[in-house]
Each structure stands twice: as C-alpha cells, then as structure tokens.
Write an enzyme that holds these catalytic residues in place. Structure first.
Site, PDB file in Angstrom:
ATOM      1  N   LYS A 114      34.182  34.762  31.764  1.00 47.52           N
ATOM      2  CA  LYS A 114      32.853  35.352  31.583  1.00 47.52           C
ATOM      3  C   LYS A 114      31.921  34.403  30.842  1.00 47.52           C
ATOM      4  O   LYS A 114      30.712  34.401  31.086  1.00 47.52           O
ATOM      5  CB  LYS A 114      32.967  36.701  30.855  1.00 47.52           C
ATOM      6  N   LYS A 216      40.890  40.049  44.167  1.00 48.55           N
ATOM      7  CA  LYS A 216      40.942  41.477  43.849  1.00 48.55           C
ATOM      8  C   LYS A 216      39.612  42.167  44.133  1.00 48.55           C
ATOM      9  O   LYS A 216      38.569  41.518  44.200  1.00 48.55           O
ATOM     10  CB  LYS A 216      41.353  41.672  42.392  1.00 48.55           C
ATOM     11  N   LYS A 219      33.708  44.706  40.872  1.00 42.54           N
ATOM     12  CA  LYS A 219      32.269  44.922  40.969  1.00 42.54           C
ATOM     13  C   LYS A 219      31.524  43.618  41.216  1.00 42.54           C
ATOM     14  O   LYS A 219      30.653  43.520  42.051  1.00 42.54           O
ATOM     15  CB  LYS A 219      31.750  45.554  39.673  1.00 42.54           C
TER      16      LYS A 219
HETATM   17  P1  ADP Z   1      35.696  45.459  37.469  1.00 43.67           P
HETATM   18  O1  ADP Z   1      36.757  44.400  37.565  1.00 43.67           O
HETATM   19  O2  ADP Z   1      35.292  45.961  38.796  1.00 43.67           O
HETATM   20  O3  ADP Z   1      34.548  45.061  36.585  1.00 43.67           O
HETATM   21  P2  ADP Z   1      36.659  46.916  35.184  1.00 43.67           P
HETATM   22  O4  ADP Z   1      36.925  45.595  34.561  1.00 43.67           O
HETATM   23  O5  ADP Z   1      35.585  47.755  34.619  1.00 43.67           O
HETATM   24  O6  ADP Z   1      36.390  46.698  36.750  1.00 43.67           O
HETATM   25  O7  ADP Z   1      38.027  47.713  35.214  1.00 43.67           O
HETATM   26  C1  ADP Z   1      38.270  49.045  34.810  1.00 43.67           C
HETATM   27  C2  ADP Z   1      39.723  49.405  35.044  1.00 43.67           C
HETATM   28  O8  ADP Z   1      40.061  49.297  36.422  1.00 43.67           O
HETATM   29  C3  ADP Z   1      40.732  48.503  34.317  1.00 43.67           C
HETATM   30  O9  ADP Z   1      41.852  49.269  33.909  1.00 43.67           O
HETATM   31  C4  ADP Z   1      41.148  47.522  35.364  1.00 43.67           C
HETATM   32  O10 ADP Z   1      42.440  47.005  35.128  1.00 43.67           O
HETATM   33  C5  ADP Z   1      41.130  48.379  36.604  1.00 43.67           C
HETATM   34  N1  ADP Z   1      40.839  47.572  37.795  1.00 43.67           N
HETATM   35  C6  ADP Z   1      39.662  46.999  38.124  1.00 43.67           C
HETATM   36  N2  ADP Z   1      39.744  46.346  39.296  1.00 43.67           N
HETATM   37  C7  ADP Z   1      41.026  46.508  39.720  1.00 43.67           C
HETATM   38  C8  ADP Z   1      41.757  46.079  40.881  1.00 43.67           C
HETATM   39  N3  ADP Z   1      41.185  45.381  41.856  1.00 43.67           N
HETATM   40  N4  ADP Z   1      43.062  46.427  40.968  1.00 43.67           N
HETATM   41  C9  ADP Z   1      43.664  47.172  39.993  1.00 43.67           C
HETATM   42  N5  ADP Z   1      43.030  47.607  38.890  1.00 43.67           N
HETATM   43  C10 ADP Z   1      41.730  47.291  38.752  1.00 43.67           C
END
Ligand code: ADP
Ligand code: TRP
Length: 352
Positions: A114, A216, A219
């Site tokens: 980040k 993966k 967002k």
């Molecule tokens: P993003 O990666 O979309 O910004 P967040 O970081 O806000 O999402 O993640 C919120 C929750 O969702 C966390 O527990 C994270 O481990 C889970 N998570 C996010 N993306 C994935 C994914 N592709 N596979 C499994 N878990 C995920």
C-alpha cells in the site's frame, strides 16, 4: 458452565462486499454466531488509511452494516458495531504503539504494497524504506498506514478475542497480533491477552480468485462479483470471465484462468457439478459457455437472496441505528474493562 470463546472480526469500510469477502469472512461470521460469543465490526478507522473521503466513508459503513445483516449476521446473537463508536480502541492504540517496532511494521507485506501505491511506484526490488524517507510532504505514506497492524491488534486484544475469522491475506496481521500480545504479557509479567488464531472450520483459509484470469478477487483489482450486483450485471461479469483456448489433449493440466472458475464453482456449486466439469476438461469435451452459465446460476442462488434483504435494510435508518447502538454499548463495556487493566498495568494511574 463454560463461558463461550470470543470471536472477533471486521471488514474495512471501503466499498460494497464481494464474493472474496463473503467466503473469506462473512459466511464464517454467520456460521460461528450460534456457537461463540461473536463480535463483528466495520473498520471505519482502518478505511481512513487508504481512502479518506468523508461522504464515501459514511455511505460505506452503512452499506456494509446492511450487508452483514442481509447475509444473516443476527444482532440478537452477535454484537455488531462500528469501530469508531468505541473510543477506547483509539486510546489503547496509542498505548500499544509504545511496544511496537517501526521496523517490524515496515516489513509487513500489506504495508509495502500500500505504501508503494501511495507513492505511485512499482515493486522493482528497491528498498522501500529509503524511498519513504526520501519523499516530500506532497507525496507521502501516511503514518496511519504504517501502524495499521497496531490498530488491528488492538481491535482484537481489547476484546480479548480467541478466534478471528479472516481470509488468508490477513494471516500476517494475525501473526503480529500474537507477537504483540506475547510481548505485552511478558514485558509486564501478566497474563492479560490470549493469543488469537484464525478460524476456518478445519479447512485451509480460502483465497477467492477474481474473474480476470489471475490473482485474488479484490476491490482494488476491479475483478469483483458484489453481493448486491443486479442479476443481469452478475451474469454479464461471469460470461466475460477470462478462460483459455480449451484443452488440446486429454488430461492436460488445467490453466490458471479455468482453475479459478472451478475454484469459484467449488465454493458455490454442488460437488457433482464441479466434478462433471473437471471430467469434461479431462476428456476435452468442456464448453466454457456451459460452465459459466452454471456458475452464474449457482452464484446467483447465494447472492440474490442477500441482495433482496439488503435493499430492505439499507434505507431503514431506525433499524440500523438500533443495531449499532446496542452493539456499541456491548463492545464498549468489554473494551473499557480491558483498557482500565492496560492503564493500570502500564502505570497510568490517577491522583484524584
Ligand atoms: P479487499 O481485498 O477487497 O479490499 P478487505 O481487505 O476489506 O477486501 O477484506 C475483508 C475481509 O475479506 C478479510 O477478512 C479478507 O481476508 C477477506 N477477503 C478479501 N478478499 C478475499 C479473497 N479474494 N479471498 C478470500 N478472502 C478475502
Ligand atoms: N485488516 C482487516 C482487513 O483488511 C480488517 C480488520 C481490521 C480486522 N481490524 C480487524 C479483521 C480485526 C479482523 C480483526 O480485512
């Protein structure tokens, strides 16, 4: 009677929830609420480390709350709250930071990632530390981003949580939380904090892939299926998913884009359905159009009911207010107790 173990997890308020959030976190929240003392929150302070937009923040908090509720998190079984409604977290964050090293924070993978994004630079193997120190104040890495793991550790430790259901990408943050807990306990010779572990019902932590062939679902990757996507939009996204040219010989290894679709299918479809497509890949009879149609159908079975409930809840201000008020009271009660213990242990005592 044994007290139930405490479960705590949160999701950052940075946009609507997608299938990765659902399988990595939210679906576990729902499963766990009957057997544990569960606390689920919206991490609005953490969202400020990357997306400080006042209007968007408030909308996002509300949306995610509605998504928690629509997915089946039950406010009578679990405590649902907003991180910033518990000011004790911010105070303990300051205190815990006194026992956290800048070096260990800088080595965190999510920080490097980040920080590079905030500086607008690629990972070219160069020392990120030098680049950070060298930047002027217009192009900076904010200090909140560096101390993100401290804040996350406090979310967990202030509630003395035992289990933290999160996706694989959060493992490193949990490892740091355990380290900080051990360090605090041993520095002060106390046994205050349990060491929290991830929770995944006996399986491995899941990584939900995106629709763009690699990596993966996330967002910022722009490859998401959202829980509240309209039916038409969702079908279109799945039909456009990246595949390959098809297997040329029987029993060829499965390429990454197709393996990703099968992984999504494993999460949403019946095991026989997945096997049927695996067999079809092996004997070269697979038709990706059929696979995608089936996948869209099975995803919709999961997401459409959530979308319907979401639309009912998201504009119900009174209901949302009631849920978070009750949640904040419960979360604060526990947090205030831990904070009082931490202050006492650290020698912050009153004269009056
Ligand atoms: P993003 O990666 O979309 O910004 P967040 O970081 O806000 O999402 O993640 C919120 C929750 O969702 C966390 O527990 C994270 O481990 C889970 N998570 C996010 N993306 C994935 C994914 N592709 N596979 C499994 N878990 C995920
Ligand atoms: N860092 C988590 C994420 O990006 C969100 C989070 C903040 C969290 N505090 C937490 C998760 C405490 C579990 C427990 O997804």
């Amino acid at each position: 009677m044994n007290e139930k173990e405490i479960v705590l997890s949160g999701i950052r308020a940075t946009g609507n929830l997608h299938l990765g959030n659902y399988y990595g976190a939210l679906s576990k929240f729902v499963k766990m609420q009957n057997d544990y003392d569960c606390m689920y929150f919206i991490a609005d302070l953490h969202a400020l480390t990357t997306t400080p937009d006042p209007e968007a923040l408030h909308v996002n908090v509300r949306n995610i709350l509605a998504e928690y509720l629509a997915a089946g998190v039950d406010p009578d079984k679990a405590t649902i709250f907003v991180q910033s409604d518990v000011p004790e977290i911010s105070e303990m964050y300051l205190l815990l930071n006194m026992h956290v090293g800048i070096g260990e924070l800088m080595r965190t993978a999510s920080f490097k990632d980040k920080a590079r994004k905030q500086l607008g630079i690629k990972d070219d193997g160069q020392d990120i530390e030098k680049q950070i120190i060298g930047t002027d104040s217009n192009k900076r890495v904010n200090a909140g981003l560096l101390t993100y793991p401290t804040l996350m550790a406090v979310d967990i430790l202030i509630q003395k949580a035992h289990k933290v259901p999160v996706g694989k990408d959060q493992e490193q943050h949990l490892e740091l939380t355990r380290r900080f807990a051990r360090r605090f306990n041993s520095f002060y010779g106390v046994d205050l904090f349990p060491e929290p572990v991830n929770f995944d019902f006996g399986g491995k932590p899941v990584k939900v892939p995106g629709l763009d062939g690699s990596g993966k679902m996330g967002k910022s990757e722009g490859n998401c299926i959202y829980l509240v996507d309209e039916e038409k939009v969702l079908r279109k996204k799945v039909m456009r998913a990246v595949t390959d040219e098809g297997p040329k010989e029987p029993n060829s290894p499965i390429s990454e884009p197709v393996a990703n679709l099968l992984t999504l299918m494993e999460l949403t479809s019946a095991p026989e359905t997945v096997q049927q497509f695996r067999d079809a890949y092996a004997d070269c009879s697979i038709r990706y159009g059929d696979l995608k149609k089936q996948l869209a159908e099975d995803i919709l079975k999961v997401t459409l009911p959530i979308r319907e409930r979401y639309l009912d809840i998201v504009n119900d201000d009174a209901y949302i207010a009631r849920v978070v008020k009750q949640g904040a009271e419960r979360a604060r009660e526990r947090a205030a107790k831990t904070l009082a213990e931490v202050r006492e242990i650290m020698g912050i005592r009153k004269f009056y």
